[in-house]
Motif scaffolding. Structure first.
Motif, PDB file in Angstrom:
ATOM      1  N   UNK A 145       0.680  -1.334  -0.079  1.00  0.00           N
ATOM      2  CA  UNK A 145      -0.089  -0.089  -0.006  1.00  0.00           C
ATOM      3  C   UNK A 145       0.830   1.303  -0.002  1.00  0.00           C
ATOM      4  N   UNK A 146       0.457   2.279  -0.701  1.00  0.00           N
ATOM      5  CA  UNK A 146       1.217   3.439  -1.094  1.00  0.00           C
ATOM      6  C   UNK A 146       0.163   4.367  -1.237  1.00  0.00           C
ATOM      7  N   UNK A 147       0.112   4.746  -2.612  1.00  0.00           N
ATOM      8  CA  UNK A 147      -0.937   5.682  -2.897  1.00  0.00           C
ATOM      9  C   UNK A 147      -2.302   4.724  -3.516  1.00  0.00           C
ATOM     10  N   UNK A 148      -1.878   3.379  -3.553  1.00  0.00           N
ATOM     11  CA  UNK A 148      -2.879   2.496  -4.087  1.00  0.00           C
ATOM     12  C   UNK A 148      -2.473   1.269  -3.225  1.00  0.00           C
ATOM     13  N   UNK A 149      -3.178   0.070  -3.804  1.00  0.00           N
ATOM     14  CA  UNK A 149      -2.935  -1.158  -3.262  1.00  0.00           C
ATOM     15  C   UNK A 149      -2.713  -1.943  -4.170  1.00  0.00           C
ATOM     16  N   UNK A 150      -1.947  -3.030  -3.810  1.00  0.00           N
ATOM     17  CA  UNK A 150      -1.885  -4.348  -4.777  1.00  0.00           C
ATOM     18  C   UNK A 150      -1.797  -5.503  -4.193  1.00  0.00           C
ATOM     19  N   UNK A 151      -1.929  -6.444  -4.828  1.00  0.00           N
ATOM     20  CA  UNK A 151      -2.037  -7.883  -4.078  1.00  0.00           C
ATOM     21  C   UNK A 151      -1.456  -8.806  -5.250  1.00  0.00           C
ATOM     22  N   UNK A 152      -0.859  -9.872  -4.681  1.00  0.00           N
ATOM     23  CA  UNK A 152      -0.335 -10.779  -5.399  1.00  0.00           C
ATOM     24  C   UNK A 152      -1.659 -11.781  -5.963  1.00  0.00           C
ATOM     25  N   UNK A 153      -1.518 -12.652  -7.068  1.00  0.00           N
ATOM     26  CA  UNK A 153      -2.679 -13.152  -7.594  1.00  0.00           C
ATOM     27  C   UNK A 153      -3.289 -14.111  -6.713  1.00  0.00           C
ATOM     28  N   UNK A 154      -2.595 -14.678  -5.808  1.00  0.00           N
ATOM     29  CA  UNK A 154      -2.882 -15.939  -4.965  1.00  0.00           C
ATOM     30  C   UNK A 154      -3.606 -15.533  -3.958  1.00  0.00           C
ATOM     31  N   UNK A 155      -3.815 -14.158  -3.531  1.00  0.00           N
ATOM     32  CA  UNK A 155      -4.306 -13.819  -2.256  1.00  0.00           C
ATOM     33  C   UNK A 155      -5.552 -12.815  -2.782  1.00  0.00           C
ATOM     34  N   UNK A 156      -5.602 -12.174  -4.005  1.00  0.00           N
ATOM     35  CA  UNK A 156      -6.516 -11.211  -4.164  1.00  0.00           C
ATOM     36  C   UNK A 156      -7.962 -11.681  -4.204  1.00  0.00           C
ATOM     37  N   UNK A 157      -8.798 -10.959  -3.351  1.00  0.00           N
ATOM     38  CA  UNK A 157      -9.900 -11.220  -3.254  1.00  0.00           C
ATOM     39  C   UNK A 157      -9.969 -12.008  -1.908  1.00  0.00           C
ATOM     40  N   UNK A 158      -9.092 -12.203  -1.142  1.00  0.00           N
ATOM     41  CA  UNK A 158      -9.151 -12.892   0.106  1.00  0.00           C
ATOM     42  C   UNK A 158      -8.408 -12.070   1.146  1.00  0.00           C
TER      43      UNK A 158
END
Length: 116
Positions: A51-64
């Motif tokens: 998380x900085x100005x936005x958030x990002x997730x690895x594909x394996x955890x995205x949505x969880x």
């Protein structure tokens, strides 16, 4: 000196939830970036969420998983839902300063084990 300390890890059954917290101390300014990494035995450390100005997730955890941050408390959280055995790892908190300040700091890690 800057220190990061994780908490909230533990043993949970598949499908369960945990919330990790990372408290930063010794910081004059808020980190430009904070993130959660994890490392399982025999595997490389990977970025789980940032998380900085936005958030990002690895594909394996995205949505969880959901990362959030409270700058007033200098704390970052990772809400982990629908946990799977594959999520078992040591989870590390990371904080970074961007230029002109530069810094990269790590917490000691907290163990998350997902097992029946």
């Amino acid at each position: 000196q800057v220190q990061l300390v994780e908490s909230g890890g533990g043993l949970v059954q598949p499908g369960g939830s945990l919330r990790l917290s990372c408290a930063a101390s010794g910081t004059i300014f808020s980190f430009n970036f904070m993130g959660w990494y994890r490392q399982a035995p025999g595997k490389q450390r990977e970025l789980v969420a940032g998380i900085s100005s936005t958030t990002n997730y690895s594909g394996s955890v995205k949505g969880r998983f959901t990362i959030s941050r409270d700058n007033t408390k200098n704390t970052v959280y990772l809400q982990m839902n629908s946990l799977k055995p594959e999520d078992t790892a040591i989870y590390y908190c990371n904080g970074q300063y961007f230029a002109p300040l530069t810094g990269n700091f790590w917490g000691p890690g907290t163990q998350v084990t997902v097992s029946s």
